[in-house]
Each structure stands twice: as structure tokens, then as C-alpha cells.
Design a protein around this motif. Sequence first.
Motif, PDB file in Angstrom:
ATOM      1  N   ASP A   1      47.465  30.702  38.084  1.00 30.42           N
ATOM      2  CA  ASP A   1      48.201  31.398  37.343  1.00 30.42           C
ATOM      3  C   ASP A   1      49.317  31.917  38.137  1.00 30.42           C
ATOM      4  OD1 ASP A   1      46.314  31.314  35.390  1.00 30.42           O
ATOM      5  OD2 ASP A   1      45.512  33.122  35.491  1.00 30.42           O
ATOM      6  N   GLN A   2      49.272  32.368  39.451  1.00 33.91           N
ATOM      7  CA  GLN A   2      50.580  32.831  40.210  1.00 33.91           C
ATOM      8  C   GLN A   2      51.391  31.854  40.355  1.00 33.91           C
ATOM      9  OE1 GLN A   2      49.718  35.832  43.160  1.00 33.91           O
ATOM     10  NE2 GLN A   2      48.087  36.484  42.218  1.00 33.91           N
ATOM     11  N   ARG A   3      50.948  30.364  40.616  1.00 35.78           N
ATOM     12  CA  ARG A   3      51.891  29.415  41.194  1.00 35.78           C
ATOM     13  C   ARG A   3      52.635  29.104  39.687  1.00 35.78           C
ATOM     14  NH1 ARG A   3      47.510  25.552  44.717  1.00 35.78           N
ATOM     15  NH2 ARG A   3      48.406  26.346  46.521  1.00 35.78           N
ATOM     16  N   GLN A   4      52.312  29.313  38.606  1.00 43.32           N
ATOM     17  CA  GLN A   4      53.197  28.538  37.342  1.00 43.32           C
ATOM     18  C   GLN A   4      53.842  29.677  36.664  1.00 43.32           C
ATOM     19  OE1 GLN A   4      49.982  26.544  35.519  1.00 43.32           O
ATOM     20  NE2 GLN A   4      49.310  28.437  34.147  1.00 43.32           N
ATOM     21  N   SER A   5      53.731  31.011  37.044  1.00 44.63           N
ATOM     22  CA  SER A   5      54.251  32.112  36.390  1.00 44.63           C
ATOM     23  C   SER A   5      55.270  32.762  37.186  1.00 44.63           C
ATOM     24  CB  SER A   5      53.517  33.303  35.733  1.00 44.63           C
ATOM     25  OG  SER A   5      52.487  33.738  36.876  1.00 44.63           O
ATOM     26  N   LEU A   6      56.441  33.234  36.371  1.00 41.11           N
ATOM     27  CA  LEU A   6      57.425  33.991  37.388  1.00 41.11           C
ATOM     28  C   LEU A   6      57.033  35.456  37.530  1.00 41.11           C
ATOM     29  CD1 LEU A   6      60.612  32.880  35.199  1.00 41.11           C
ATOM     30  CD2 LEU A   6      60.349  32.724  37.865  1.00 41.11           C
ATOM     31  N   LYS A   7      56.433  35.622  38.629  1.00 38.86           N
ATOM     32  CA  LYS A   7      56.136  37.020  38.866  1.00 38.86           C
ATOM     33  C   LYS A   7      57.363  37.871  39.411  1.00 38.86           C
ATOM     34  CE  LYS A   7      52.601  37.776  41.667  1.00 38.86           C
ATOM     35  NZ  LYS A   7      51.812  38.400  42.939  1.00 38.86           N
ATOM     36  N   LEU A   8      57.506  39.137  38.445  1.00 36.66           N
ATOM     37  CA  LEU A   8      58.638  39.712  38.366  1.00 36.66           C
ATOM     38  C   LEU A   8      58.192  41.279  38.620  1.00 36.66           C
ATOM     39  CD1 LEU A   8      61.122  38.081  36.113  1.00 36.66           C
ATOM     40  CD2 LEU A   8      61.658  38.723  38.556  1.00 36.66           C
ATOM     41  N   ILE A   9      56.884  41.521  38.830  1.00 37.33           N
ATOM     42  CA  ILE A   9      56.468  42.829  38.861  1.00 37.33           C
ATOM     43  C   ILE A   9      56.973  43.254  40.107  1.00 37.33           C
ATOM     44  CG2 ILE A   9      54.493  44.411  39.188  1.00 37.33           C
ATOM     45  CD1 ILE A   9      53.087  42.570  36.801  1.00 37.33           C
ATOM     46  N   ALA A  10      57.950  44.553  40.158  1.00 37.72           N
ATOM     47  CA  ALA A  10      58.371  44.954  41.380  1.00 37.72           C
ATOM     48  C   ALA A  10      57.405  45.640  42.411  1.00 37.72           C
ATOM     49  CB  ALA A  10      59.376  46.085  41.041  1.00 37.72           C
ATOM     50  N   SER A  11      56.221  45.707  42.149  1.00 39.11           N
ATOM     51  CA  SER A  11      55.354  46.314  43.208  1.00 39.11           C
ATOM     52  C   SER A  11      54.355  45.505  43.604  1.00 39.11           C
ATOM     53  CB  SER A  11      54.567  47.333  42.397  1.00 39.11           C
ATOM     54  OG  SER A  11      54.065  46.955  41.368  1.00 39.11           O
ATOM     55  N   GLU A  12      54.773  43.761  43.011  1.00 41.06           N
ATOM     56  CA  GLU A  12      53.780  42.992  43.673  1.00 41.06           C
ATOM     57  C   GLU A  12      54.488  41.730  44.563  1.00 41.06           C
ATOM     58  OE1 GLU A  12      51.557  41.013  40.401  1.00 41.06           O
ATOM     59  OE2 GLU A  12      50.791  42.734  39.814  1.00 41.06           O
ATOM     60  N   ASN A  13      53.757  40.986  45.411  1.00 41.42           N
ATOM     61  CA  ASN A  13      54.303  40.191  46.095  1.00 41.42           C
ATOM     62  C   ASN A  13      53.197  39.114  46.706  1.00 41.42           C
ATOM     63  OD1 ASN A  13      55.970  39.116  48.120  1.00 41.42           O
ATOM     64  ND2 ASN A  13      56.835  41.229  48.804  1.00 41.42           N
ATOM     65  N   TYR A  14      53.439  38.270  47.553  1.00 38.92           N
ATOM     66  CA  TYR A  14      52.500  37.438  48.181  1.00 38.92           C
ATOM     67  C   TYR A  14      52.322  37.476  49.600  1.00 38.92           C
ATOM     68  CZ  TYR A  14      53.953  35.081  43.814  1.00 38.92           C
ATOM     69  OH  TYR A  14      54.465  34.666  42.607  1.00 38.92           O
ATOM     70  N   ALA A  15      50.833  37.895  49.954  1.00 39.52           N
ATOM     71  CA  ALA A  15      50.720  38.181  51.176  1.00 39.52           C
ATOM     72  C   ALA A  15      50.566  36.725  51.921  1.00 39.52           C
ATOM     73  CB  ALA A  15      49.395  39.209  51.456  1.00 39.52           C
ATOM     74  N   SER A  16      50.733  36.514  53.355  1.00 41.49           N
ATOM     75  CA  SER A  16      50.812  35.562  53.758  1.00 41.49           C
ATOM     76  C   SER A  16      49.274  35.106  53.984  1.00 41.49           C
ATOM     77  CB  SER A  16      51.404  35.494  55.190  1.00 41.49           C
ATOM     78  OG  SER A  16      50.191  36.304  55.995  1.00 41.49           O
ATOM     79  N   PRO A  17      49.032  33.739  54.316  1.00 44.44           N
ATOM     80  CA  PRO A  17      47.518  33.393  54.517  1.00 44.44           C
ATOM     81  C   PRO A  17      47.043  34.144  55.705  1.00 44.44           C
ATOM     82  CG  PRO A  17      48.972  31.393  54.034  1.00 44.44           C
ATOM     83  CD  PRO A  17      49.852  32.603  54.189  1.00 44.44           C
ATOM     84  N   ALA A  18      47.835  34.241  56.669  1.00 40.57           N
ATOM     85  CA  ALA A  18      46.838  35.011  57.822  1.00 40.57           C
ATOM     86  C   ALA A  18      46.726  36.344  57.384  1.00 40.57           C
ATOM     87  CB  ALA A  18      48.217  34.896  58.990  1.00 40.57           C
ATOM     88  N   THR A  19      47.286  36.881  56.529  1.00 42.82           N
ATOM     89  CA  THR A  19      47.197  38.386  56.045  1.00 42.82           C
ATOM     90  C   THR A  19      45.895  38.376  55.356  1.00 42.82           C
ATOM     91  OG1 THR A  19      49.561  39.089  56.298  1.00 42.82           O
ATOM     92  CG2 THR A  19      48.045  40.436  54.908  1.00 42.82           C
ATOM     93  N   LEU A  20      45.969  37.359  54.405  1.00 42.02           N
ATOM     94  CA  LEU A  20      44.614  37.195  53.397  1.00 42.02           C
ATOM     95  C   LEU A  20      43.480  37.095  54.211  1.00 42.02           C
ATOM     96  CD1 LEU A  20      46.388  35.278  50.531  1.00 42.02           C
ATOM     97  CD2 LEU A  20      45.805  37.476  50.629  1.00 42.02           C
ATOM     98  N   LEU A  21      43.414  36.084  55.160  1.00 38.99           N
ATOM     99  CA  LEU A  21      42.242  35.743  55.832  1.00 38.99           C
ATOM    100  C   LEU A  21      41.780  36.773  56.758  1.00 38.99           C
ATOM    101  CD1 LEU A  21      43.478  32.005  56.760  1.00 38.99           C
ATOM    102  CD2 LEU A  21      41.392  32.626  55.297  1.00 38.99           C
ATOM    103  N   ALA A  22      42.862  37.499  57.191  1.00 42.92           N
ATOM    104  CA  ALA A  22      42.247  38.773  58.132  1.00 42.92           C
ATOM    105  C   ALA A  22      41.304  39.749  57.232  1.00 42.92           C
ATOM    106  CB  ALA A  22      43.615  39.641  58.586  1.00 42.92           C
ATOM    107  N   MET A  23      41.312  39.744  56.101  1.00 42.62           N
ATOM    108  CA  MET A  23      40.585  40.652  55.194  1.00 42.62           C
ATOM    109  C   MET A  23      39.003  40.171  55.134  1.00 42.62           C
ATOM    110  SD  MET A  23      42.847  42.468  52.419  1.00 42.62           S
ATOM    111  CE  MET A  23      44.034  41.010  52.129  1.00 42.62           C
ATOM    112  N   GLY A  24      38.874  39.014  55.211  1.00 40.07           N
ATOM    113  CA  GLY A  24      37.632  38.116  54.902  1.00 40.07           C
ATOM    114  C   GLY A  24      36.727  38.000  56.325  1.00 40.07           C
ATOM    115  N   ASN A  25      36.272  39.013  56.901  1.00 38.76           N
ATOM    116  CA  ASN A  25      35.507  38.828  58.136  1.00 38.76           C
ATOM    117  C   ASN A  25      34.621  39.924  58.444  1.00 38.76           C
ATOM    118  OD1 ASN A  25      37.233  40.945  60.007  1.00 38.76           O
ATOM    119  ND2 ASN A  25      38.700  39.710  59.162  1.00 38.76           N
ATOM    120  N   TRP A  26      33.934  39.750  59.695  1.00 36.33           N
ATOM    121  CA  TRP A  26      32.918  40.915  60.062  1.00 36.33           C
ATOM    122  C   TRP A  26      33.301  42.297  60.239  1.00 36.33           C
ATOM    123  CZ3 TRP A  26      34.035  35.959  61.805  1.00 36.33           C
ATOM    124  CH2 TRP A  26      33.369  35.167  61.539  1.00 36.33           C
TER     125      TRP A  26
END
Length: 478
Positions: A34-59
Motif C-alpha cells: 500500500d505504501q509503495r503505490q500511494s502518494l503519502k502526504l501526511i505531514a507527520s509520516e515518513n519512511y524509516a531506513s531498513p537499518a532503523t526498522l531492523l534495529a527494533m526487532g531483536n533481543w
Amino acid sequence: MPRNVESTAFSSALEVIGGVEPRIADAIRAELADQRQSLKLIASENYASPATLLAMGNWLSDKYAEGTVGRRFYAGCQNVDTVEALAAEHARELFGAAHAYVQPHSGIDANLVAFWAILADRVEAPALQRAKARHVNDLTEVDWFALRRELGDQRMLGMSLDAGGHLTHGFRPNISGKMFDQRSYGTDPATGLVDYDKVAEAAREFRPLVLVAGYSAYPRKVNFRIMREIADSVGATFMVDMAHFAGLVAGKVFTGDFDPVPHAHIVTTTTHKSLRGPRGGMVLCGPELADQVDRGCPMVLGGPLPHVMAAKAVALAEARRPDFADYAQRIVDNAQALAEGLLRRGAKLVTGGTDNHLVLIDVTGYGLTGRQAEQALLDSGIVTNRNAVPQDPNGAWYTSGIRIGTPALTTRGLGLAEMDATAELIHTVLSQTTAGTGPDGTASKAKYVLDPALADKVSRQATELLAGFPLYPNVDLT
């Protein structure tokens, strides 16, 4: 980094998740699609980097770590100490702050930490002196309700909601409105801009304990030097909530009078939005408030989230790179191009343009409410949110405005030409949407009429516009 590393990481994670609850794995895949195919114009949203996303899924997620670095209430927190210390170090260096507290789980939590730190500094310390004078050595023995009556209600002055302020700045539906006696300053009815003389007048009349600056829907800069002078003139603590524009401060687009950190006693922010990190909050302050701020847990916060603090550290490290300053400048350039494109097509914009990352469209010029416009745009593949405008006749639920912002599209690489094309798509949808009627034939503030064929056409055009700017290009889940 080999192209397939990120794909392998996310595909493997989804395979593990799907082995337990496949519907969750499917929802995660669908969200990326959904995010890939829509124009995201919500001012409070963004796309975190893969490194940032992966840092949240761990021990790190498995650790309790109440307390602060080196002073935990649980054993075995040496790795959490490393993570939190690094996140705070990056924050201090990035913003030029004396102290950084990176534990808040959200922007609201960050504001609560700041509010209670201010109250502790301005009320608790004098209370302790009074208690000691009465031979009471423990503040837990103080009757806080009696103290409040004795000292009078604590007052907060902040920007009104319809002018672009935020619920957490003292409004009744939020806990801050129950902590403080709140009054608002607005904007000039003719220009939509902050009138600093009027703010000073309100401060002199109301004598607030806390003067709050910051916004969620004000499309211009704020002069924090002047605001600090106003706060000082009435003995108020000056607090800035920079959640929306923290990335513009980090990227040195907002400097001098427009950088809040040198001027405010205390600054709060989220770590997502224009800062492009994980969902979370943060507090910056000088040494005089540091000890109070560090009491955030257990004062108002639950246990720290070490995995999110790790992601904050990664995102803040990314923001210290030279290319982040270029990104921040492009956010503003894109917002101004988007505003200019809308103005050329006859749209009415609050304040007539923007100095920052957001644009506020007054959709009454299209004969619509914000709710009607929001849904019509969503039907057309353009994700926005409705927002009140100054002196909004439709209130805070239906609203008369649409707030749009450029941080997310700028992350994808869209530039000035694409902003003009985006303005065309927005104008096309809004100009071809009409207000609907209710069952009794009266005008509706929610129902609307939009040709489904037009909505489908615009949606396809939005997808085509994005085709040259793939989201997470190194992540292939097929």
C-alpha cells in the motif's frame, strides 16, 4: 552492501512471523504494498531506513531497564546502557543540547516528562523547602492538593488548535489540560501568522507558568528568540515542542532565531516525522532540568523500550551524516513547490504558502469539508489528513482543511517537478468532488460525490508518478 541483504532480512523475518500467525505476516506485506503505490502526504509520516526498522526487532525487546544509564533497578542492563548512552550522545551532538533523554515512548510521553520536570523544578523544590520548614523531610508526606490550592492553579499558554497547535499543549481532552489551567494564543485573522505582540499581551495578562511554542499544522517558522523574551518577561518556563520540524532543525534548515534548542529551557520531539526515525519521543534540556527529566521513568513512563532506543540511535546517527542536511533542505523546497503549484491552480492556502514541511489547504474554496476532501483524495490514491484551519466553521471533527507534507515523498526522492504533478492531482480530485446530501436531503459534512472512474484514473497516475522512485528498492518480498 549486496542488494539481496535487506531482502533476505525482511523476507526471513516474515517467514518466521508467518510460521506463528500468517495473517500478521500478510498484513505487514500488504502495508508495504500500500505504501509503495500511494502518494503519502501526511505531514507527520515518513519512511524509516531498513537499518532503523531492523534495529527494533531483536533481543533488546526482552529487557526491563527502569532507571537511567548506570542506575538501573534491574540487573544485566549493560547492553541497554550502551544503547541508551549512544542514542543520547547522538541527540546531544545533532542538536547541540546539553542533555538528552531518549526514553519517551511517544511525543505525548515526551511532553508529559517535560511538564512534570517543569512542575518539579518550579513547584516541588519550593514545596520541599516549605516541608522542611514544617519539619517534613519526605515529599511523599506533602499534601499536594493543599499545596496546589496554596500556590494557585498552574497556568500554560500555548498555540490554539485551530491555529495549528497540538492537543498536548493544555487542551481538555488531553491530560495536559487537566494538569494546567490553559489559555491559547492564536494567529492574525488577516495573515494566519503568529502575532508576537498579541502573544506578549496574553502572557502579561495570564502570567503562565509555562509558555509553549511548537505546532502540528502551522506552515511557517516561529521566532524562538522572541518567544523566549516573552517567557522571560513574565517569569515563565519556555518549552518548545518541535516534533514536526525536528528534522529541519537537525538538518540545519532552521538556524539562529528559528532553532529552538538555544532559546528554550526544554525541548520535546518525536523521533519519526521529519527526523525519519522510529516511533518514539525525546526530551532535550539544559543541566538545570536534567535531573528532573531523567526521572521520566517511573514518574510518568513505563519501562524503557531498549529496542526502540536502539532504533533511535541508528536514526540519529543517520541524521548526523552530511546527506541528511541536503534531505532536510529538499523537504522545504518540495513543500514550497507543492504550495506554489496549488496556488497557481486556484487553491486557498492558510498563510498563503509555507516555510517548512507542511501545507494547509482551506478546502472550503472547493465547497468541501476536510472530511469529504480527505476521503475523496484517499479514494484516488493520495493519503492526507483533514485538519482545522483558523476560526474553522466546521469544528475539529469535520474541519475545513487538508494538511499535507513532504517528508515522506522527499525520502523517496521526488523533486520539484513531481511536486507540481502532485499539486495537479490534488486539485483535479478536489475540483471534481462535490458535497453530498444526507438521507433527508440536507447538506452533509461527510458524504461526497466523486466519479469512481476519475478516482481510479488519478490513482493510476499517482502510481505512475511513484514508479521512478521505488520505496525500499533493496527489499524484494517475492
